[in-house]
Design a protein around this motif. Structure first.
Motif, PDB file in Angstrom:
ATOM      1  N   GLY A 112       0.942  -1.345  -0.084  1.00 24.75           N
ATOM      2  CA  GLY A 112      -0.073  -0.112   0.062  1.00 24.75           C
ATOM      3  C   GLY A 112       0.774   1.319  -0.122  1.00 24.75           C
ATOM      4  N   LYS A 131      -4.739   6.763   0.332  1.00 18.91           N
ATOM      5  CA  LYS A 131      -4.992   5.424   0.528  1.00 18.91           C
ATOM      6  C   LYS A 131      -6.157   4.808  -0.058  1.00 18.91           C
ATOM      7  CE  LYS A 131      -5.859   2.177   4.164  1.00 18.91           C
ATOM      8  NZ  LYS A 131      -5.867   1.766   5.505  1.00 18.91           N
ATOM      9  N   ALA A 132      -7.148   5.815   0.003  1.00 19.14           N
ATOM     10  CA  ALA A 132      -8.512   5.356  -0.847  1.00 19.14           C
ATOM     11  C   ALA A 132      -8.152   5.147  -2.597  1.00 19.14           C
ATOM     12  CB  ALA A 132      -9.476   6.574  -0.870  1.00 19.14           C
ATOM     13  N   ILE A 135      -6.309   1.877  -2.929  1.00 21.97           N
ATOM     14  CA  ILE A 135      -7.065   0.529  -2.886  1.00 21.97           C
ATOM     15  C   ILE A 135      -8.058   0.679  -4.229  1.00 21.97           C
ATOM     16  CG2 ILE A 135      -9.238  -0.069  -1.665  1.00 21.97           C
ATOM     17  CD1 ILE A 135      -7.899   0.910   0.932  1.00 21.97           C
ATOM     18  N   GLU A 139      -7.934  -2.793  -6.788  1.00 25.57           N
ATOM     19  CA  GLU A 139      -9.126  -3.263  -7.336  1.00 25.57           C
ATOM     20  C   GLU A 139      -8.943  -3.199  -8.809  1.00 25.57           C
ATOM     21  OE1 GLU A 139     -12.419  -1.510  -5.387  1.00 25.57           O
ATOM     22  OE2 GLU A 139     -13.730  -3.277  -5.630  1.00 25.57           O
ATOM     23  N   SER A 145      -9.794  -8.654  -2.212  1.00 26.99           N
ATOM     24  CA  SER A 145      -9.784  -7.892  -0.989  1.00 26.99           C
ATOM     25  C   SER A 145      -8.595  -7.037  -0.889  1.00 26.99           C
ATOM     26  CB  SER A 145      -9.501  -8.776   0.202  1.00 26.99           C
ATOM     27  OG  SER A 145      -8.761  -9.890  -0.137  1.00 26.99           O
ATOM     28  N   VAL A 147      -8.416  -4.126   0.573  1.00 28.67           N
ATOM     29  CA  VAL A 147      -8.258  -3.572   1.595  1.00 28.67           C
ATOM     30  C   VAL A 147      -7.164  -4.123   2.581  1.00 28.67           C
ATOM     31  CG1 VAL A 147      -9.317  -2.307   3.478  1.00 28.67           C
ATOM     32  CG2 VAL A 147     -10.425  -2.393   1.436  1.00 28.67           C
ATOM     33  N   GLN A 148      -7.447  -5.518   2.456  1.00 29.54           N
ATOM     34  CA  GLN A 148      -6.551  -6.292   3.406  1.00 29.54           C
ATOM     35  C   GLN A 148      -4.985  -6.383   2.627  1.00 29.54           C
ATOM     36  OE1 GLN A 148      -9.472  -7.437   2.543  1.00 29.54           O
ATOM     37  NE2 GLN A 148     -10.477  -7.376   4.677  1.00 29.54           N
ATOM     38  N   TYR A 150      -3.507  -4.208   1.006  1.00 29.40           N
ATOM     39  CA  TYR A 150      -2.974  -2.714   1.259  1.00 29.40           C
ATOM     40  C   TYR A 150      -1.951  -3.052   2.191  1.00 29.40           C
ATOM     41  CZ  TYR A 150      -2.388   2.105   2.068  1.00 29.40           C
ATOM     42  OH  TYR A 150      -1.956   3.434   2.032  1.00 29.40           O
TER      43      TYR A 150
END
Lengths: 333, 316, 290
Positions: A112, A131-132, A135, A139, A145, A147-148, A150
């Motif tokens: 991330g 960060k957004a 992610i 994707e 997944s 978010v994980q 990251y």
């Protein structure tokens, strides 16, 4: 210079100073790339493809390397620019997908953070937005997944997943030109197709130009509009993908095509190999570099280097004294 | 990670056991009856009785170990027969001084080694790198006890900077400025000794790391040279540096001993050497035991830190 | 190194760069070491004044023709004392490292060659011993094991260096023992003895020699430190360490007294470290010439 050219390369030459003397890794390469075009650069390993792709964006090693000629990306002259100047186009104008996802990610940095970094430093995003967006990018490149993931370290991901991360990093600042240097070489065959399709899809979606560097003609066959064939640091044939595959004139191109395995072949067909080895770049002759391995070579080939000359089709050029006959369609692979 | 730490912890227990046996056995290296050697010939029966109880001398040797160990675990390291104070109180008052010198020296060493190593690694074999390389190589061969003598000669004696010479020690509680002055030369000496090692190791690791593909990758993102150095190259290169710092701690303490002794700074080293010269063996034993266990514990701590820095290690 | 630890000597050996030429300075260093060793061996034969002779007519004389490096506060000739002092330093250095190599090197080679239980058993033991701060142990043992003598000093330092030598040699052998040509020799039925002597030994020799030299330098530094702590040979026998230590108290009256032994010690150490470093970088060409 017309506006539809994203990249103009003229007489680009990269020389490494080594203990054994000057090594011309790339010599006198010229070509153009239009916006939204996908160009393939093919050649054996050691033919200078990787050095060429790095020199185009100015990413060659910083010591013992001399670059001459010109490489203009969207109006920015890369050759002769300082590291600080080049930084202004890296990431935002041009980005690279590296060859080996095992070594091109920092092993001690969460993935991330590696994506964030470009966003925050280059685009000035704040931590939260970056960060957004990171992610989102994970994707986009098809990582489940995100978010994980990251917070994962590269060592916790498979090769294919890592290469997706590498692509996400390259795309982070929406570059206009994406250099993909053997993006699938280090991966399993099934993953290779996935990654290539992903690159295709992203290219369409993001309107990026792509230079696809590979030794595998199968990779470029359906994905590029034009192809450069490289040998010993030089371009030996260029043309539309179709021309290179079906109307090639240079014996090296033929050899390269014949040496890649084909589904249509009967099982147990012996693969055709190119005899000999790529030349030692430290002791090149004045003639054609391919001459020692070429069955059509004459004395002239050994003594005088052939320049690129036009073939019948528009934009199709080749460098050979004894080219294959014009209609070679019948002998096609 | 947890498994790795458990394994290390078990090893730690094993090592501490070996240290305790070694320290215990030291007393028996003394020629003759330990009680006579430790207390001298004119010892009172009471003093002898206390020592026999401390060391369990009337029992067979393997039982003596357990008596001794039991006392140690209760914080009872015996009594100095010279000063008649407990060994543990002697150590308690001396140890912080060693701690202070070492912490000061390590701050200086890292503050100097990290930027210089980065500067060298940016252009290996450039002029700056060559000068730094030759300097560090020369410093590598100058023992700390010569360095401190030279420093005292020039700074305290020739330049007459007050509060830096021998016997100038002032405790931290009294006046921290004077305290820093009195510890400046020892700390600087130890810093130099560590700097050389850290600089050389970090430099060669940085050079190796900077050739990695992920550094080119970081370059291609268009981030600054400084950021590449600090955020990408430094962390993977610092594993060996931390390892060196960890290994360094034992010899650093020993170098500190000599330096303290020369400047009469009442840390563990000075206390130890006085005790050796006065044959105050229980103090020697106590200090040896404490220092050894401390070194091992610090090494263990560094292992843990290295793990945090490079997650690849515990996964292997 | 200068903080006298063999562990750092090991780090130094591991971290040097590879494939460099030896260079002129290397041979100057070799010459210098040779000169010192020659002086140490033939000190009695050379035309030197007795290093223990006190001459109260020539106290604290500066450097000059009569006394090359001057005299000390008892009128003893400093040059002569330095030459004789090198005997103690060099004997301790070489003697201790010989013990370390004599035990550590064969064990390390065997462990790396045999692998298996023998290896893991030995390596665990050595690992535990390594964690023990060797230098503190040396000080401790020497302070209890009285009366002190040159022999005891050599034995204590030598024993303390065994685990380190073991580790260096084992690591070096391991990297060679897994190479194809060693496996090929095994397959062809070469005896263990032959493989160890003909295949492994020559390949680990540069690392071993390099570590040996740097180890000697480290031990000499350590001997100096022990002299400062009063744990080395007793005065009036000169050693570089106790000469510097004695000179320290009269630093303001006679700087030469500390200067010359310090210089002798530092130059000797620089030369040893340099030779060690270069041998390693010169002979280890595995990664460069590709």
């Amino acid at each position: 210079m017309s506006d539809d050219k994203l990249l103009v390369v003229r007489d680009l030459t990269t020389t490494f100073a080594t203990a054994g003397g000057d090594l011309p890794a790339v010599a006198g390469v010229s070509f153009d790339l239009a916006r939204n075009e996908t160009l393939g650069i093919v050649g054996e390993s050691g033919s200078g493809k990787t050095v060429l792709s790095r020199t185009i964006m100015g990413l060659q090693p910083r010591v013992n390397t001399t670059v001459t000629g010109s490489s203009i990306i969207d109006g920015f002259e890369v050759v002769g620019a300082s590291e600080n100047e080049k930084r202004t186009i890296w990431g935002t104008e041009v980005a690279m997908v590296f060859q080996d996802p095992m070594t091109s990610l920092n092993p001690v940095m969460r993935i991330g953070k590696q994506i964030d970094e470009a966003l925050r430093v280059r685009l000035g995003m704040n931590r939260k937005d970056a960060k957004a967006r990171a992610i989102e990018l994970l994707e986009l490149v098809g990582i489940p997944s995100p978010v994980q993931r990251y917070n994962a370290y590269p060592g916790q991901l498979s090769g294919g997943m890592r290469q997706r991360v590498v692509i996400a990093i390259a795309l982070a600042c929406s570059p206009k030109l994406l250099m993909a240097d053997e993006p699938t070489t280090g991966l399993d065959v099934t993953i290779q197709a996935q990654i290539l399709n992903l690159l295709d899809e992203l290219k369409e979606r993001l309107k990026t130009s792509v230079i696809l560097v590979t030794h595998d003609l199968g990779v470029v066959a359906t994905r590029t509009s034009r192809i450069l064939v490289m040998y010993a640091g030089r371009i030996v044939e260029t043309g539309t993908t179709r021309d290179v595959f079906y109307h090639h004139r240079m014996p090296y191109t033929r050899a390269l095509l014949e040496s890649s395995p084909k589904v249509a072949n009967k099982s147990h067909t012996r693969l055709v190999t190119i005899p000999g080895r790529p030349p030692n770049l430290l002791s090149l002759s004045d003639g054609c570099s391919f001459a020692p391995r070429c069955k059509y070579a004459t004395d002239q080939c050994h003594l005088v280097r052939p320049e690129l000359q036009p073939s019948v089709e528009p934009g199709h050029t080749f460098a050979c004294w004894n080219p294959l006959p014009i209609n070679a369609e019948a002998t096609l692979p | 990670m947890l498994r790795y730490l458990t394994k290390r912890l078990m090893l730690l227990v094993g090592i501490v056991f070996v240290i305790s046996v070694g320290s215990f056995y030291l007393i028996h290296l003394l020629p003759g009856n330990p009680a006579t050697v430790i207390l001298g010939f004119g010892a009172t029966p009471e003093a002898k009785a206390i020592l026999y109880k401390q060391l369990g001398l009337s029992k067979p040797i393997y039982l003596q170990y357990f008596v001794w160990l039991g006392n140690i675990l209760h914080g009872n390291l015996g009594v100095s027969f010279i000063s008649q104070t407990t060994v543990s109180s002697v150590i308690r008052s001396a140890l912080p001084i060693d701690g202070e010198i070492i912490i000061l020296s390590q701050i200086m060493a890292f503050a100097a080694a990290i930027p210089t190593a980065m500067r060298s690694a940016r252009k290996p074999d450039g002029i700056i790198d060559r000068v730094l390389g030759a300097t560090s190589f020369t410093l590598l061969s100058i023992p700390p006890y010569i360095l401190i003598v030279v420093l005292v000669l020039f700074i305290s004696i020739k330049l007459g900077v007050s509060g830096t010479g021998p016997s100038a020690y002032v405790s931290l509680g009294t006046d921290w400025i004077t305290n820093l002055e009195s510890l400046s030369l020892p700390a600087f000496t130890l810093a130099t000794v560590s700097f050389v090692v850290y600089y050389r190791i970090l430099r060669s690791d940085l050079i190796a790391t900077l050739q990695e593909e992920f550094i080119t990758m970081a370059r291609s993102k268009g981030i600054s040279q400084r950021r590449i150095m600090w955020c990408h190259a430094f962390r993977p290169s610092s594993v060996a540096l931390l390892g060196a710092a960890s290994v360094n701690i034992g010899s650093l303490l020993a170098a500190g001993f000599v330096v303290q002794y020369l400047l009469q700074i009442p840390g563990l080293g000075y206390t130890l050497i006085l005790a050796i010269n006065e044959s105050d063996f229980l103090v020697v034993q106590g200090i040896v035991l404490t220092v050894s266990v401390l070194v091992v514990a610090i090494n263990f701590f560094f292992d843990f830190v290295i793990n945090m820095v490079d997650p690849r290690i515990s996964r292997e | 190194m200068s903080s006298f630890s063999l562990e750092e000597a090991e780090l130094m050996v591991e971290k040097s760069e590879k494939g460099e030429p030896l260079g002129l300075f290397f041979w100057i260093c070799v010459f210098w070491i040779g000169l010192n060793v020659f002086g140490a061996i033939f000190a009695n034969v050379l035309p030197l004044p007795n290093p223990l002779n006190e001459n109260f007519n020539a106290i604290n004389v500066g450097p000059g023709l009569h006394h090359l490096f001057g005299t000390d506060d008892l009128g003893r000739d400093i040059f002569s004392r330095i030459v004789y002092g090198s005997r103690v330093s060099i004997t301790v250095g070489i003697g201790a490292i010989l013990i370390g190599f004599g035990v550590g090197a064969p064990l390390g080679m065997l462990a790396a060659y045999r692998r298996g239980r023998f290896d893991s058993f030995l390596t665990t033991i050595m690992y535990v011993l390594l964690a023990f701060p060797a230098i503190i142990a040396t000080i401790a043992v020497l302070s209890f094991w009285t009366p002190r003598s040159l022999f005891k000093i050599i034995v204590v330092i030598g024993v303390a260096s065994i685990p380190l030598v073991y580790r260096v040699i084992r690591t070096a052998t391991l990297s060679v023992a897994t190479k194809d040509y060693v496996i090929a020799a095994k397959v062809q039925g070469a005896t263990d003895r032959r493989i160890l002597m003909k295949e492994l030994l020559p390949n680990i020799a540069p690392i071993a020699v390099s570590f040996f030299l740097i180890g000697v330098a480290t031990v000499i530094t350590l001997e100096g430190a022990l002299a400062f702590l009063g744990l080395s040979v007793n005065p009036p026998t000169p050693s570089w360490g106790n000469m510097i230590n004695e000179a320290r108290t009269v630093l303001t009256q006679n700087v030469w007294l500390a200067f010359f032994p310090s210089l002798a010690l530092c130059l000797f150490l620089i030369a040893l470290n340099f030779i060690g470093d270069r041998i390693r970088s010169h002979f280890d060409v595995t990664e460069v010439k590709l």
